[in-house]
Design an enzyme around this catalytic site. Structure first.
Site, short mmCIF file in Angstrom:
data_model
loop_
_atom_site.label_atom_id
_atom_site.label_comp_id
_atom_site.label_asym_id
_atom_site.label_seq_id
_atom_site.Cartn_x
_atom_site.Cartn_y
_atom_site.Cartn_z
N SER A 1 0.85 -1.19 0.00
CA SER A 1 0.00 0.00 0.00
C SER A 1 0.89 1.25 0.00
O SER A 1 1.57 1.55 0.98
CB SER A 1 -0.89 -0.01 1.25
OG SER A 1 -1.56 1.22 1.36
N MET B 1 -8.39 8.75 -0.47
CA MET B 1 -9.22 9.19 0.67
C MET B 1 -9.62 10.65 0.48
O MET B 1 -8.82 11.46 0.01
CB MET B 1 -8.42 9.07 1.98
CG MET B 1 -7.85 7.68 2.21
SD MET B 1 -7.13 7.54 3.85
CE MET B 1 -6.36 5.91 3.74
N HIS C 1 -1.21 -1.40 -4.22
CA HIS C 1 -2.48 -0.92 -3.66
C HIS C 1 -2.39 0.60 -3.48
O HIS C 1 -1.42 1.11 -2.91
CB HIS C 1 -2.69 -1.61 -2.32
CG HIS C 1 -4.01 -1.35 -1.68
ND1 HIS C 1 -5.18 -2.01 -2.03
CD2 HIS C 1 -4.37 -0.49 -0.69
CE1 HIS C 1 -6.17 -1.58 -1.29
NE2 HIS C 1 -5.72 -0.65 -0.47
N ASP D 1 -4.41 3.90 -2.05
CA ASP D 1 -5.50 4.32 -1.16
C ASP D 1 -5.91 5.76 -1.44
O ASP D 1 -5.15 6.69 -1.22
CB ASP D 1 -5.05 4.20 0.30
CG ASP D 1 -5.00 2.76 0.76
OD1 ASP D 1 -6.00 2.05 0.57
OD2 ASP D 1 -3.95 2.35 1.29
N MET E 1 -11.78 5.28 -0.98
CA MET E 1 -12.44 5.57 0.30
C MET E 1 -13.00 6.99 0.20
O MET E 1 -12.53 7.92 0.87
CB MET E 1 -11.44 5.42 1.44
CG MET E 1 -11.12 3.97 1.75
SD MET E 1 -9.58 3.77 2.63
CE MET E 1 -8.45 3.85 1.26
N PHE F 1 -6.13 5.43 7.79
CA PHE F 1 -4.70 5.58 8.08
C PHE F 1 -4.02 4.21 8.01
O PHE F 1 -4.63 3.19 8.37
CB PHE F 1 -4.49 6.15 9.49
CG PHE F 1 -5.18 7.46 9.70
CD1 PHE F 1 -4.57 8.65 9.32
CD2 PHE F 1 -6.47 7.51 10.23
CE1 PHE F 1 -5.22 9.86 9.47
CE2 PHE F 1 -7.14 8.72 10.39
CZ PHE F 1 -6.51 9.90 10.01
N GLY G 1 -3.43 -3.49 8.85
CA GLY G 1 -2.75 -4.15 9.96
C GLY G 1 -2.22 -5.54 9.63
O GLY G 1 -2.06 -6.36 10.53
N MET H 1 -12.06 -4.88 5.13
CA MET H 1 -11.21 -4.00 5.93
C MET H 1 -10.97 -4.62 7.30
O MET H 1 -11.92 -5.02 7.98
CB MET H 1 -11.88 -2.63 6.15
CG MET H 1 -11.92 -1.69 4.96
SD MET H 1 -10.34 -1.24 4.22
CE MET H 1 -9.36 -0.72 5.62
N HIS I 1 -8.18 1.68 -4.29
CA HIS I 1 -9.17 1.55 -3.21
C HIS I 1 -9.75 2.93 -2.94
O HIS I 1 -9.09 3.80 -2.37
CB HIS I 1 -8.43 0.98 -1.98
CG HIS I 1 -9.28 0.81 -0.76
ND1 HIS I 1 -8.73 0.51 0.47
CD2 HIS I 1 -10.62 0.90 -0.57
CE1 HIS I 1 -9.70 0.42 1.36
NE2 HIS I 1 -10.85 0.66 0.76
N ASP J 1 -7.32 -5.89 4.11
CA ASP J 1 -6.59 -4.62 4.10
C ASP J 1 -6.59 -3.99 5.49
O ASP J 1 -7.66 -3.63 6.00
CB ASP J 1 -7.28 -3.68 3.09
CG ASP J 1 -6.57 -2.35 2.92
OD1 ASP J 1 -5.47 -2.18 3.48
OD2 ASP J 1 -7.13 -1.49 2.23
C1 DX5 Z 1 -6.39 2.04 5.45
C2 DX5 Z 1 -5.93 1.69 4.04
C3 DX5 Z 1 -4.91 0.62 4.05
C4 DX5 Z 1 -3.63 0.99 4.74
C5 DX5 Z 1 -2.85 -0.24 5.03
O1 DX5 Z 1 -7.43 2.93 5.39
O2 DX5 Z 1 -7.02 1.26 3.24
O3 DX5 Z 1 -4.64 0.17 2.72
O4 DX5 Z 1 -2.83 1.86 3.99
O5 DX5 Z 1 -1.77 0.10 5.84
P1 DX5 Z 1 -1.28 -0.86 7.03
O6 DX5 Z 1 -0.90 -2.15 6.36
O7 DX5 Z 1 -0.14 -0.13 7.63
O8 DX5 Z 1 -2.45 -1.04 7.93
ZN ZN Z 2 -6.60 0.23 1.22
#
Ligand code: DX5
Ligand code: ZN
Length: 224
Positions: free
Chosen positions: A7, A36, A32, A34, A70, A145, A179, A139, A68, A177
């Site tokens: 990501s 937002m 990936h 992200d 969001m 974040f 942690g 998720m 992705h 996706d």
């Molecule tokens: C969270 C994102 C994830 C995030 C993953 O909102 O969608 O893709 O960047 O990052 P880690 O792997 O550090 O949780």
């Molecule tokens: Zn993501």
């Protein structure tokens, strides 16, 4: 074979292209991205121009851009992200009252269709849409974040979703996706996930990106 999707927002934001190149050089076949909007989630990140800048990097490594979204009203941006070079466009079920229409729009724009669920959103919200999608993103943190702790209840959710996809005869990708790291990667694959997004586990810590990818691959016993 599980797929690893680094990501990019977890990398150095002044050097996205270089970090993507470094991560993809270590072997992953997906990147990936992200997106937002500061409305659906409490953070603002990437727009279509950054996707466009990452496209040639992905091409160099024959990698797929897994975007992705969001964002609220994602239907307003589908064509912009498709034109920028997204291979897969994933929208959140929580943002789409007309999800089936958005899925058709994504496909018409030339991308694969992904749908994402927040941790508190039940799998039942997928009932009408599963036959139409290429990917389901579960998720495992509340989106917004990278660097958050994995929510352990996700594993059982992944198991239930895997059973549903199998019962349907669906070959949709099951992506997790948030942690994800060497400590839980294998558990998620055993539960039925097939694509693992990893942000800080790839771009964070003291080790190099290559070493981080290697640690994840070892955890998944992907090494030959
Ligand atoms: C969270 C994102 C994830 C995030 C993953 O909102 O969608 O893709 O960047 O990052 P880690 O792997 O550090 O949780
Ligand atoms: Zn993501």
């Amino acid at each position: 074979m599980p797929t690893l999707a680094p990501s990019i927002i977890a990398s150095d934001s002044g050097r996205f292209a270089a970090c993507a190149d470094e991560a993809l050089s270590a072997g992953p076949e997906w990147l990936h991205v992200d997106v937002m909007d500061g409305h659906f989630v409490p953070n603002i990140t990437i727009g279509p121009d950054v996707v466009r800048a990452l496209r040639p990097v992905a091409d160099e490594h024959a990698a797929r851009l897994d975007v992705h979204l969001m964002i609220e009203n994602p239907e307003q941006y589908v064509e912009a992200f498709a034109d920028a070079g997204a291979d897969i466009l994933t929208v959140h079920v929580e943002t789409c009252p007309h999800l089936h229409r958005v899925a058709q729009q994504i496909r018409a724009a030339g991308c694969e269709v992904g749908v994402a669920l927040n941790p508190a959103t039940p799998l039942g919200h997928l009932d009408g849409i599963l036959p139409f999608v290429d990917l389901v993103l579960v998720m495992s943190v509340n989106p917004g974040f990278s660097g958050q702790d994995f929510i352990p209840e996700t594993t059982a959710k992944v198991q239930r979703l895997r059973r549903q996809l199998n019962a349907l005869g669906s070959s949709a990708h099951l992506e997790v996706d948030g942690g994800v790291g060497p400590e839980n990667a294998m558990e998620l694959i055993r539960a039925g996930a097939e694509v693992l997004v990893a942000g800080s586990a790839v771009f964070g810590g003291e080790q190099s990106i290559e070493q981080n990818v290697e640690a994840l691959r070892n955890a998944l016993t992907l090494k030959v």
